[in-house]
Write an enzyme that holds these catalytic residues in place. Sequence first.
Site, PDB file in Angstrom:
ATOM      1  N   SER A 277      -1.215  -6.526 -18.782  1.00 37.04           N
ATOM      2  CA  SER A 277      -1.434  -7.314 -19.787  1.00 37.04           C
ATOM      3  C   SER A 277      -2.315  -8.482 -19.758  1.00 37.04           C
ATOM      4  O   SER A 277      -2.374  -8.967 -18.681  1.00 37.04           O
ATOM      5  CB  SER A 277      -0.017  -7.575 -20.550  1.00 37.04           C
ATOM      6  OG  SER A 277       0.583  -8.501 -19.592  1.00 37.04           O
ATOM      7  N   GLY A 281      -2.440 -11.478 -16.975  1.00 32.51           N
ATOM      8  CA  GLY A 281      -3.761 -11.623 -16.196  1.00 32.51           C
ATOM      9  C   GLY A 281      -4.001 -12.991 -16.293  1.00 32.51           C
ATOM     10  O   GLY A 281      -4.482 -13.744 -15.349  1.00 32.51           O
ATOM     11  N   GLU A 298      -8.459  -6.174 -15.429  1.00 27.70           N
ATOM     12  CA  GLU A 298      -8.546  -5.036 -16.564  1.00 27.70           C
ATOM     13  C   GLU A 298      -7.270  -5.195 -17.170  1.00 27.70           C
ATOM     14  O   GLU A 298      -6.301  -4.918 -16.961  1.00 27.70           O
ATOM     15  CB  GLU A 298      -8.283  -3.678 -15.816  1.00 27.70           C
ATOM     16  CG  GLU A 298      -9.400  -3.447 -14.961  1.00 27.70           C
ATOM     17  CD  GLU A 298     -10.833  -3.116 -15.664  1.00 27.70           C
ATOM     18  OE1 GLU A 298     -10.669  -2.807 -16.873  1.00 27.70           O
ATOM     19  OE2 GLU A 298     -11.776  -3.244 -14.958  1.00 27.70           O
ATOM     20  N   CYS A 332      -4.623   1.459 -22.259  1.00 27.01           N
ATOM     21  CA  CYS A 332      -5.064   0.256 -22.795  1.00 27.01           C
ATOM     22  C   CYS A 332      -6.247   0.351 -23.781  1.00 27.01           C
ATOM     23  O   CYS A 332      -6.937  -0.133 -24.409  1.00 27.01           O
ATOM     24  CB  CYS A 332      -5.730  -0.490 -21.736  1.00 27.01           C
ATOM     25  SG  CYS A 332      -6.689   0.648 -20.512  1.00 27.01           S
ATOM     26  N   GLU A 505     -14.459  -1.292 -12.927  1.00 22.18           N
ATOM     27  CA  GLU A 505     -14.181  -0.236 -11.970  1.00 22.18           C
ATOM     28  C   GLU A 505     -14.699   0.907 -12.199  1.00 22.18           C
ATOM     29  O   GLU A 505     -15.342   1.373 -13.250  1.00 22.18           O
ATOM     30  CB  GLU A 505     -12.627  -0.159 -12.009  1.00 22.18           C
ATOM     31  CG  GLU A 505     -11.911  -1.253 -11.882  1.00 22.18           C
ATOM     32  CD  GLU A 505     -10.165  -1.280 -11.543  1.00 22.18           C
ATOM     33  OE1 GLU A 505      -9.710  -0.522 -12.416  1.00 22.18           O
ATOM     34  OE2 GLU A 505      -9.651  -2.148 -11.075  1.00 22.18           O
TER      35      GLU A 505
HETATM   36  P1  NAD Z   1       2.425  -6.354 -17.472  1.00 25.62           P
HETATM   37  O1  NAD Z   1       1.211  -7.264 -17.324  1.00 25.62           O
HETATM   38  O2  NAD Z   1       3.661  -6.832 -17.885  1.00 25.62           O
HETATM   39  O3  NAD Z   1       2.544  -5.825 -15.996  1.00 25.62           O
HETATM   40  C1  NAD Z   1       1.478  -5.417 -15.048  1.00 25.62           C
HETATM   41  C2  NAD Z   1       1.864  -5.698 -13.389  1.00 25.62           C
HETATM   42  O4  NAD Z   1       1.897  -7.029 -13.533  1.00 25.62           O
HETATM   43  C3  NAD Z   1       3.231  -5.071 -13.098  1.00 25.62           C
HETATM   44  O5  NAD Z   1       3.205  -4.613 -11.794  1.00 25.62           O
HETATM   45  C4  NAD Z   1       3.886  -6.343 -13.274  1.00 25.62           C
HETATM   46  O6  NAD Z   1       5.102  -6.179 -12.338  1.00 25.62           O
HETATM   47  C5  NAD Z   1       3.240  -7.192 -12.833  1.00 25.62           C
HETATM   48  N1  NAD Z   1       3.626  -8.712 -13.290  1.00 25.62           N
HETATM   49  C6  NAD Z   1       4.175  -9.037 -14.365  1.00 25.62           C
HETATM   50  N2  NAD Z   1       4.292 -10.421 -14.452  1.00 25.62           N
HETATM   51  C7  NAD Z   1       3.599 -10.933 -13.317  1.00 25.62           C
HETATM   52  C8  NAD Z   1       3.489 -12.312 -12.696  1.00 25.62           C
HETATM   53  N3  NAD Z   1       4.055 -13.263 -13.357  1.00 25.62           N
HETATM   54  N4  NAD Z   1       3.152 -12.180 -11.511  1.00 25.62           N
HETATM   55  C9  NAD Z   1       2.604 -11.080 -10.762  1.00 25.62           C
HETATM   56  N5  NAD Z   1       2.514  -9.892 -11.257  1.00 25.62           N
HETATM   57  C10 NAD Z   1       3.359  -9.791 -12.364  1.00 25.62           C
HETATM   58  O7  NAD Z   1       1.682  -4.986 -18.251  1.00 25.62           O
HETATM   59  P2  NAD Z   1       2.466  -3.616 -18.548  1.00 25.62           P
HETATM   60  O8  NAD Z   1       3.319  -3.781 -19.738  1.00 25.62           O
HETATM   61  O9  NAD Z   1       2.898  -2.879 -17.145  1.00 25.62           O
HETATM   62  O10 NAD Z   1       0.936  -2.897 -18.880  1.00 25.62           O
HETATM   63  C11 NAD Z   1       0.547  -2.630 -20.152  1.00 25.62           C
HETATM   64  C12 NAD Z   1      -0.531  -3.593 -20.539  1.00 25.62           C
HETATM   65  O11 NAD Z   1      -1.484  -3.259 -19.288  1.00 25.62           O
HETATM   66  C13 NAD Z   1      -1.221  -3.334 -21.692  1.00 25.62           C
HETATM   67  O12 NAD Z   1      -1.437  -4.545 -22.275  1.00 25.62           O
HETATM   68  C14 NAD Z   1      -2.471  -2.766 -21.371  1.00 25.62           C
HETATM   69  O13 NAD Z   1      -3.576  -2.649 -22.366  1.00 25.62           O
HETATM   70  C15 NAD Z   1      -2.769  -3.143 -20.119  1.00 25.62           C
HETATM   71  N6  NAD Z   1      -3.642  -1.991 -19.232  1.00 25.62           N
HETATM   72  C16 NAD Z   1      -4.774  -2.457 -18.969  1.00 25.62           C
HETATM   73  C17 NAD Z   1      -5.722  -1.426 -18.581  1.00 25.62           C
HETATM   74  C18 NAD Z   1      -7.179  -1.597 -18.313  1.00 25.62           C
HETATM   75  O14 NAD Z   1      -7.897  -1.021 -17.419  1.00 25.62           O
HETATM   76  N7  NAD Z   1      -7.670  -2.660 -18.902  1.00 25.62           N
HETATM   77  C19 NAD Z   1      -5.194  -0.348 -17.964  1.00 25.62           C
HETATM   78  C20 NAD Z   1      -3.842  -0.050 -18.149  1.00 25.62           C
HETATM   79  C21 NAD Z   1      -3.051  -0.963 -19.009  1.00 25.62           C
END
Ligand code: NAD
Length: 527
Positions: A277, A281, A298, A332, A505
């Site tokens: 997310s 990020g 990403e 995404c 990527e």
């Molecule tokens: P998220 O950001 O909650 O989690 C993603 C990863 O980050 C997980 O491994 C999680 O454990 C880790 N994470 C969460 N908080 C963290 C922190 N403070 N420090 C370190 N790591 C942490 O996202 P999600 O709910 O798992 O995935 C959905 C999101 O990902 C959506 O917004 C989607 O659009 C995006 N996404 C983007 C792409 C792309 O290529 N642009 C691809 C797939 C998903």
Amino acid sequence: MLCFNLQSYLPVLIMGSLYLSGSRCILRQVFFGLPSMLQRPYSLDVSAQLLRTRAFIDGRWVSAASTFPVLDPATGEEIAKVSDCGTMEAQDAVNAAYKAFHLWKNHTAKERSILLRKWFELINQHKEDLAKLITAECGKPMKESIGEMTYSASFLEWFSEEARRVYGDIVAPSAKDRKILLLKQPVGVASIITPWNFPSAMITRKVGAALAVGCTVVVKPAENTPLSALALAELSVQAGIPPGVFNVVPCSREKTLAVGELLCTDPLVAKISFTGSTATGKILLRHAAGTVKRVSMELGGHAPFIVFDSADVDKAVAGAMVSKFRNSGQTCVCSNRFLVQSGIHDAFMEKLAKAMDAELKLGHGSEPATTQGPLINTRAVEKVENQIADAVAQGAVIVRGGKRLEGSFMQPTLLSNVNTDMQCMREETFGPLIPLVKFNTEQEALAIANASPVGLAGYFYSRDISQIWRVTEQMEVGMVGVNEGLISTTETSFGGIKQSGMGREGSKYGIDEYLEIKYMCLGGLSL
Ligand code: NAD
């Protein structure tokens, strides 16, 4: 019409057991009190070698002090208990990756290429079992999980080929006694943090590029889906990838903050590659700043899907179905904001509603007929439910679906009469919701499409070639699907602009994310 009404199919009581049968590991879930499709036992039957539950550090399977459960999102049933790594294990993994980097970078490109190719072949050999793991932990239908495994493996194949085509430059010098060379070198240890919605492909898309050029990695998979990452680790061993080159540290949500911080701040880590997310990020970018690490991000999307009057309506409907409902709307690049020109609006809506009736079937991902699995958890369902309630309160009309079902299931939903003030037009849905907004002119559609802080993918349907060029050039996104709803492939660059992230990527560009350019000035020459 209500082929996606699952309410009456959900389990009243579930019992599960995990046992070994020869070299296969079988999780049997038995559903009681069900009238229909989930009543028969559901088995997760995969090779015991691939069902790994401990961390993978420096070529060894490592237990942590505690474990965390991995749940089947369709039933809430526990699939496995996985080692819950803390900062100690994460530090061990970083140290191992750093040590291995100095050996791995000295392998020839051809040697690294051969090992990546072997890994690719092993993944293909075990595709069915790996897909079962994805369906079990992430919920997507088996057909999509098989598709993800093909996609996932393709990055190792592609980067095994790209490994041998990393060239530097020889540059014309401005002084006669000099030669100038630009050398490309691996950045070092990369921390790889990935989401649950593509538990395998989001790892290989990064790791393939990193390993190809001589970097080593520590992967922190999403807490919902560590099994796919650990199965990849097992196959990396079988492929002959040396210890320390590929490490996996799974951890629970509770430990994620500390583990994530260590992986993004440790001085031995040179690069962070994150998919997830936008909110997360931004946290990781702040972590990266302290030691000025290279980053690839990403992040989230909010894709517009525009249907112009000149579109082929049937193709637009087919594109909308595939772009919205893959992984139940949890990708995404899923279309989120559907903008339909007034002349084609009613025909598009009618045909789309019929396609939803005919093609969408909810159920457990292991059922062959299922096209729509559960959402990842009940929080994800609540988000879609809230977006629908907000839209309806502001005048939207429910054309199909609209209801939350039991557990993590959500009816695929079509809303008409949507406007840009509604929540579903302002934030990523990540669920099976299509909001339809009617517009009149191309300028109006582009203004709505671009009024977003994120810009990952965008789609539009038109048969007017001048309009196709105009709109493609003006859409503020990193990827455009023109008369096409499914656009991701290994050979092309994947990534977004604005708050959808930075870096690319896949494609020939993906490898640059893991390379530094070193300028060499060879002076004092007598020529
Ligand atoms: P998220 O950001 O909650 O989690 C993603 C990863 O980050 C997980 O491994 C999680 O454990 C880790 N994470 C969460 N908080 C963290 C922190 N403070 N420090 C370190 N790591 C942490 O996202 P999600 O709910 O798992 O995935 C959905 C999101 O990902 C959506 O917004 C989607 O659009 C995006 N996404 C983007 C792409 C792309 O290529 N642009 C691809 C797939 C998903």
